[in-house]
Design an enzyme around this catalytic site. Structure first.
Site, PDB file in Angstrom:
ATOM      1  N   HIS A 133      -3.601  -5.004   0.428  1.00 32.29           N
ATOM      2  CA  HIS A 133      -3.011  -5.505   1.685  1.00 32.29           C
ATOM      3  C   HIS A 133      -3.089  -7.027   1.721  1.00 32.29           C
ATOM      4  O   HIS A 133      -4.051  -7.582   2.259  1.00 32.29           O
ATOM      5  CB  HIS A 133      -3.785  -4.946   2.884  1.00 32.29           C
ATOM      6  CG  HIS A 133      -3.555  -3.496   3.116  1.00 32.29           C
ATOM      7  ND1 HIS A 133      -2.570  -3.025   3.957  1.00 32.29           N
ATOM      8  CD2 HIS A 133      -4.175  -2.407   2.616  1.00 32.29           C
ATOM      9  CE1 HIS A 133      -2.592  -1.701   3.964  1.00 32.29           C
ATOM     10  NE2 HIS A 133      -3.560  -1.295   3.159  1.00 32.29           N
ATOM     11  N   GLU A 175      -1.627  -9.037   3.547  1.00 35.62           N
ATOM     12  CA  GLU A 175      -1.455  -9.616   4.892  1.00 35.62           C
ATOM     13  C   GLU A 175      -2.775 -10.064   5.515  1.00 35.62           C
ATOM     14  O   GLU A 175      -2.795 -10.914   6.395  1.00 35.62           O
ATOM     15  CB  GLU A 175      -0.741  -8.623   5.829  1.00 35.62           C
ATOM     16  CG  GLU A 175      -1.524  -7.383   6.249  1.00 35.62           C
ATOM     17  CD  GLU A 175      -1.398  -6.209   5.281  1.00 35.62           C
ATOM     18  OE1 GLU A 175      -1.114  -6.448   4.089  1.00 35.62           O
ATOM     19  OE2 GLU A 175      -1.616  -5.050   5.707  1.00 35.62           O
ATOM     20  N   CYS A 205       0.836  -1.201   0.000  1.00 36.42           N
ATOM     21  CA  CYS A 205       0.000   0.000   0.000  1.00 36.42           C
ATOM     22  C   CYS A 205       0.874   1.255   0.000  1.00 36.42           C
ATOM     23  O   CYS A 205       1.458   1.580  -1.027  1.00 36.42           O
ATOM     24  CB  CYS A 205      -0.993  -0.043   1.153  1.00 36.42           C
ATOM     25  SG  CYS A 205      -2.443   0.953   0.801  1.00 36.42           S
TER      26      CYS A 205
HETATM   27  N1  GLN Z   1      -1.910   6.800   2.605  1.00 33.29           N
HETATM   28  C1  GLN Z   1      -2.019   5.999   1.439  1.00 33.29           C
HETATM   29  C2  GLN Z   1      -3.376   6.115   0.775  1.00 33.29           C
HETATM   30  O1  GLN Z   1      -4.309   6.575   1.361  1.00 33.29           O
HETATM   31  C3  GLN Z   1      -1.732   4.543   1.748  1.00 33.29           C
HETATM   32  C4  GLN Z   1      -2.770   3.897   2.605  1.00 33.29           C
HETATM   33  C5  GLN Z   1      -2.313   2.613   3.213  1.00 33.29           C
HETATM   34  O2  GLN Z   1      -1.127   2.310   3.240  1.00 33.29           O
HETATM   35  N2  GLN Z   1      -3.251   1.849   3.754  1.00 33.29           N
HETATM   36  O3  GLN Z   1      -3.545   5.728  -0.357  1.00 33.29           O
END
Ligand code: GLN
Length: 547
Positions: free
Chosen positions: A507, A509, A381
């Site tokens: 994500h 995970e 992310c």
């Molecule tokens: N801050 C980034 C976004 O909003 C990444 C978000 C995250 O890592 N969950 O896209």
């Protein structure tokens, strides 16, 4: 009709109610029962999505896009109970729903009160999980007995047994038996008080699970039983586990908890089948190699902030028979001390998700270090977004490239706000959330480890790879290994010339299980093991583990 188990906690918080509930779920499933899991959180936030990781640890995202308590991560790692937004309610949600009903006039002029309106709402949240296809619903009540805010939940579970019959409900209370060094004794008084408080509200626990650092003797069990008004066989010891949380179900089984539940709820269950789980523990206890993974983030001092990431690393480690040492590296420390010093022992570098500008430059330095030295890298992310920024700046020559999250006026906004986010002002539940499909390039590393070209993974972000820079970055060697089915949203980037450089907008995970490691984590760990083998010139590891 489903039977109900309610798990409450006493004496102190952080006793591991989530883990214990998940372990109960797992034991019942191992006896062939169909289980549903649920957590009721007494705080006022509508969900944990807006809470700081320092306050609340990680926000656990479900397929349906709900942002939930991290205990739901334990539920998914231990059981196969499908989780939805009905699996996590907070006081905020319960009140929101009651107030909406009041505004719509559904209470027909009654005075709206905690009892019965709020408690009815809580009971209906519990009932939603029961059905003909479910044998047991396990409902964990967050917080500690005695908290003002958990009272309506305790009152609701008291009433619940009146509604469905006491024989269909089981109250399990998790409590602490502290050991006082000075006295050289285990102390049962806090447990007596905590059970006393439960009984005051009308809930008599059926089973006490006692967290303790030392084994409970026969006398202690008898004393707890007598003072807390439970049969002595319902006092179950849960010793601290210093090796792994995955030992908890086996230890509860050894203390007869599953058999007790089956008997008390009159469930038709098979004998427990824990072979796969025991095999997992055996593999964990007998690693054949070691590997060190650096996790570079800004919440590394908080154990729970990257909970699912650490778990997924462990699962992948088990798959490779590797004992994983995780170096938690603060990204701001990298800014101060440089990556060479802090990452020198790492066989792989992982940059997890996050928000806000603090520590970003340190993450970029860590990524540059991994990219230039051929150290396996996994970005998740924000970690992917940082990898794109680093590549744009240091490979494609786009100096001062950035994400518009951190620099609105950057000359090269390689990461920018998702279109759908432009008019969003509310913070709660408004990101791009939950499971979305991605299509992978046939030749990519990702497709190889997934052994598939269409996948579904969970998301939680507002920013995305800016398509205006796709060709330019691709021309310098950055591969778009996965994208949304319409091709518009970049989901995975890879550097094919690197031993392992893979970063995802989603994500992964959240879908890793101890006996079923997530493919990208397994691929990354395999690369780290090989990299260590190459570094230490033994060559054994390189042969032993293929991606
Ligand atoms: N801050 C980034 C976004 O909003 C990444 C978000 C995250 O890592 N969950 O896209």
């Amino acid at each position: 009709m489903s039977k109900h188990i309610f798990v409450t906690g006493g004496v102190v918080s952080s006793l591991g109610k989530g883990l214990t509930s998940a372990s109960i779920g797992m034991l019942l499933e191992s006896r062939g029962l169909r289980v549903r899991m649920q957590k009721l959180d007494p705080y006022l936030n509508v969900d944990p999505g807006t809470m700081s990781p320092f306050q609340h640890g990680e926000v656990y995202v479900l397929d349906d896009g709900s942002e939930t308590d991290l205990d739901l991560g334990h539920y998914e790692r231990f059981t196969s109970s499908p989780l939805t937004r009905d699996s996590n309610y907070t006081t905020g949600q319960i009140y929101q729903s009651v107030i909406h009903k009041e505004r719509r006039g559904e209470f027909l002029g009654q005075t709206v009160q905690v009892i019965p309106h709020v408690t009815n709402e809580i009971k209906s949240a519990i009932s939603k999980l029961g059905s003909d296809d479910v044998d047991v619903v396990i409902t964990e009540i967050g917080g500690t007995v005695g908290d003002i805010e958990s009272q309506p939940f305790l009152e609701a579970i008291r009433q619940f047994a009146l509604d469905v019959g006491k024989e269909n409900c089981l109250y399990i209370h998790l409590t602490l038996i502290p050991y006082l060094k000075a006295a050289g004794e285990l102390k049962t008084k806090p447990t007596q008080h905590s059970v006393g408080q439960l009984r005051q509200i009308g809930v008599q626990p059926d089973v006490l699970i006692c967290r303790t650092e030392r084994s409970l003797g026969r006398d202690e069990c008898a004393k707890i039983a007598l003072f807390c008004n439970v049969p002595v066989e319902a006092v179950i010891e849960e010793r601290d586990k210093d090796f792994s949380v995955y030992e908890v179900p086996v230890s509860l089984l050894e203390h007869g908890l599953d058999a007790l539940i089956v008997r008390k709820l009159d469930l038709r269950a098979s004998e427990p089948h824990l072979d796969r789980w025991r095999d997992l523990l055996h593999r964990m206890r007998n690693p054949e190699r070691e590997v060190t993974i650096a996790v570079v983030g800004k919440y590394v001092e908080h154990r729970d902030a990257y909970k699912s990431i650490y778990e997924a690393i462990d699962h992948a480690g088990v798959a490779h028979r590797a004992q994983v040492r995780v170096l938690r590296v603060h990204s701001e420390a990298i800014e101060r001390e440089g990556p060479e010093k802090l990452l020198c022992g790492a066989d792989g570098v992982l940059v997890p998700g996050g928000f806000g500008e603090r520590g970003i430059e340190g993450k970029l330095e860590a990524i540059r270090f991994a990219r230039e030295r051929g150290v396996p890298f996994f970005g998740i992310c924000l970690g992917m977004q940082c990898a794109v920024v680093e590549f744009a700046r240091n490979v494609a020559g786009l100096e001062a490239a950035n994400s518009t999250e951190f620099d609105k006026d950057t000359p090269y906004p390689v990461i920018c706000l998702l279109d759908e986010q432009r008019n969003v002002t509310d913070k709660g539940g408004t990101m791009r959330l939950g499971a979305h499909p991605a299509v992978l390039q046939v030749e990519s590393r990702s497709a190889a480890v997934y052994n598939a070209t269409t996948i579904s993974e969970r998301h939680r972000h507002r920013f995305e790879f800016n398509n205006a820079y796709r060709n330019q970055l691709a021309a310098h060697g950055l591969s778009i290994a996965g994208a949304s089915p319409d091709g518009q949203l970049v989901e995975i980037i890879e550097l094919p010339d690197h031993p392992w450089f893979v970063a995802t907008q989603f994500h992964p995970e959240f879908k890793s299980q101890p006996t079923r490691p997530q493919p990208l984590f397994a691929g990354f760990l395999g690369a780290a093991v090989r990299s260590r083998g190459a570094r230490t010139h033994t060559g054994h590891e390189a042969e032993a583990v293929q991606p």
